[in-house]
Scaffold this motif. Sequence first.
Motif, PDB file in Angstrom:
ATOM      1  N   ASP A  43       0.848  -1.192   0.000  1.00  0.00           N
ATOM      2  CA  ASP A  43       0.000   0.000   0.000  1.00  0.00           C
ATOM      3  C   ASP A  43       0.883   1.241   0.000  1.00  0.00           C
ATOM      4  O   ASP A  43       2.086   1.177   0.250  1.00  0.00           O
ATOM      5  CB  ASP A  43      -0.922   0.011   1.221  1.00  0.00           C
ATOM      6  CG  ASP A  43      -2.292   0.600   0.906  1.00  0.00           C
ATOM      7  OD1 ASP A  43      -2.342   1.601   0.171  1.00  0.00           O
ATOM      8  OD2 ASP A  43      -3.299   0.046   1.386  1.00  0.00           O
ATOM      9  N   ARG A  44       0.239   2.375  -0.257  1.00  0.00           N
ATOM     10  CA  ARG A  44       0.953   3.651  -0.237  1.00  0.00           C
ATOM     11  C   ARG A  44       1.080   4.144   1.199  1.00  0.00           C
ATOM     12  O   ARG A  44       0.082   4.272   1.900  1.00  0.00           O
ATOM     13  CB  ARG A  44       0.198   4.679  -1.086  1.00  0.00           C
ATOM     14  CG  ARG A  44       0.802   6.077  -1.029  1.00  0.00           C
ATOM     15  CD  ARG A  44       0.107   7.032  -1.995  1.00  0.00           C
ATOM     16  NE  ARG A  44      -1.336   7.066  -1.820  1.00  0.00           N
ATOM     17  CZ  ARG A  44      -1.964   7.778  -0.885  1.00  0.00           C
ATOM     18  NH1 ARG A  44      -1.276   8.496  -0.004  1.00  0.00           N
ATOM     19  NH2 ARG A  44      -3.289   7.761  -0.814  1.00  0.00           N
ATOM     20  N   PRO A  56       4.144   8.729  -4.969  1.00  0.00           N
ATOM     21  CA  PRO A  56       3.750   7.815  -3.895  1.00  0.00           C
ATOM     22  C   PRO A  56       4.928   6.984  -3.412  1.00  0.00           C
ATOM     23  O   PRO A  56       5.750   6.530  -4.210  1.00  0.00           O
ATOM     24  CB  PRO A  56       2.679   6.935  -4.550  1.00  0.00           C
ATOM     25  CG  PRO A  56       2.971   7.007  -6.017  1.00  0.00           C
ATOM     26  CD  PRO A  56       3.543   8.355  -6.268  1.00  0.00           C
ATOM     27  N   MET A  71       5.585   3.543  -1.789  1.00  0.00           N
ATOM     28  CA  MET A  71       4.894   2.284  -1.545  1.00  0.00           C
ATOM     29  C   MET A  71       5.605   1.509  -0.431  1.00  0.00           C
ATOM     30  O   MET A  71       6.829   1.578  -0.279  1.00  0.00           O
ATOM     31  CB  MET A  71       4.839   1.445  -2.809  1.00  0.00           C
ATOM     32  CG  MET A  71       4.131   2.130  -3.966  1.00  0.00           C
ATOM     33  SD  MET A  71       2.441   2.656  -3.543  1.00  0.00           S
ATOM     34  CE  MET A  71       1.663   1.032  -3.316  1.00  0.00           C
TER      35      MET A  71
END
Length: 425
Positions: free
Chosen positions: A403-404, A412, A414
């Motif tokens: 997920d970010r 972003p 991650m």
Amino acid sequence: MAGSRSSLRGGLRRGLGRGLTGAALLPAVKLSRQADALAAGGDAAGAEPLYAQALAADPTLAGTHNNHGNALRALGRLEEAATAYRAAVAHGLHEGMAHYNLGSVLRQAERREAAEAAFRQALALRPDHAEAWNNCGNLLRDLGRFGGAAVDYRRALALRPDWADAHDNLSAVLYLLHEQGGEEDAATLARLWRRDHPGNPLARHIGAAIAGEEADTRAPDDYVRQTFDLFAEEFDRKLAELDYRAPALLAGLLSDDAPAADLDVLDAGCGTGLCAAALRPYARRLVGVDLSDGMLERARGRGLYDALHEAELVGFLTGHRQAFDLVMAADVFCYFGSLDEALAAARAALRPGGRLAFTVEELDPADGRPHRVATHGRYAHAEAYVRAALAGAGLVLLRCGHDRLRFESGEPVMGLVVLAERPAA
């Protein structure tokens, strides 16, 4: 980033100058000294009209013009302050501090080219003024001249080698220089930084990352402590701007279990306490541990912890064997390259059946390494390595999501969101 600024108290000069003499001079000098006393006590509003009266009586008092500028600047009257500093120079206060004050107020007024000229004049007159080199570096950073800013920060540090703010400024500007296409220049400057300041934690850690040299297997404790002590005051605001999600993502791992307030919970690397609200419903006892006293002071203000400890994480975990049912570490293991020691210590601190929840930044498998330190000083980890390290520590992986974690420079970041368990038997 921190930087030196002249304060109302700083740079007070005697108000004597050329011009009136004898009895006619006394009222101006007396008024100036009364204003100085108010200024030294932080009363800019009271001092400013007295300075103005003194200068109306004798406009040649160069030191009084300088001090009047300090008071005007404290009151936010920046253009008037700049005029006062110029008057100080015009009436004979041709020394570094007057030009430095002028540069500082011009920078504050965002008149950057004029500010640079004033700082350069100040440094020509007083090349041993570390604060002027640092603030000139800040100005060049504002202008996007990152290489020049780094040179000025290095000059400040040559004069004040242990100045934490200047090291922090140099670290940040080398990162910017590297990220915006100046990799070779940044690497060269980082190597010089490491050479000149081998004992400084930022130089050792960030300098190695930017220079592309071998880094330690974990970030040095004094680097982490210094970084977060400097960052503590603006930490929550900055992370909100980056849409920081690690605490919420980890809280999501716990959502399958209804809170019963019956667990002994450790918020590992608790920082300012961003995870506390999510953890409190599960906790009979909620404990936080962090290296940074500045961060802990803000965590304490939340009023959600039963205990807070300033300590190194692995040592703390090792010293609290089977003390916790849940250990949460939000963006903490990103300051470790090798996770073996930290995961083994976490297992030791968990009771049988206890759980460890944590995030790390994810390293692209194509990199081929188990972990890598980036130019911002944090480590990223390959998923395969995290899985192997958990197994090696005797922990059972329950969940590993992607997920970010946040945004950085608009991109972003991650990460892996991990939940593991110490086996019950």
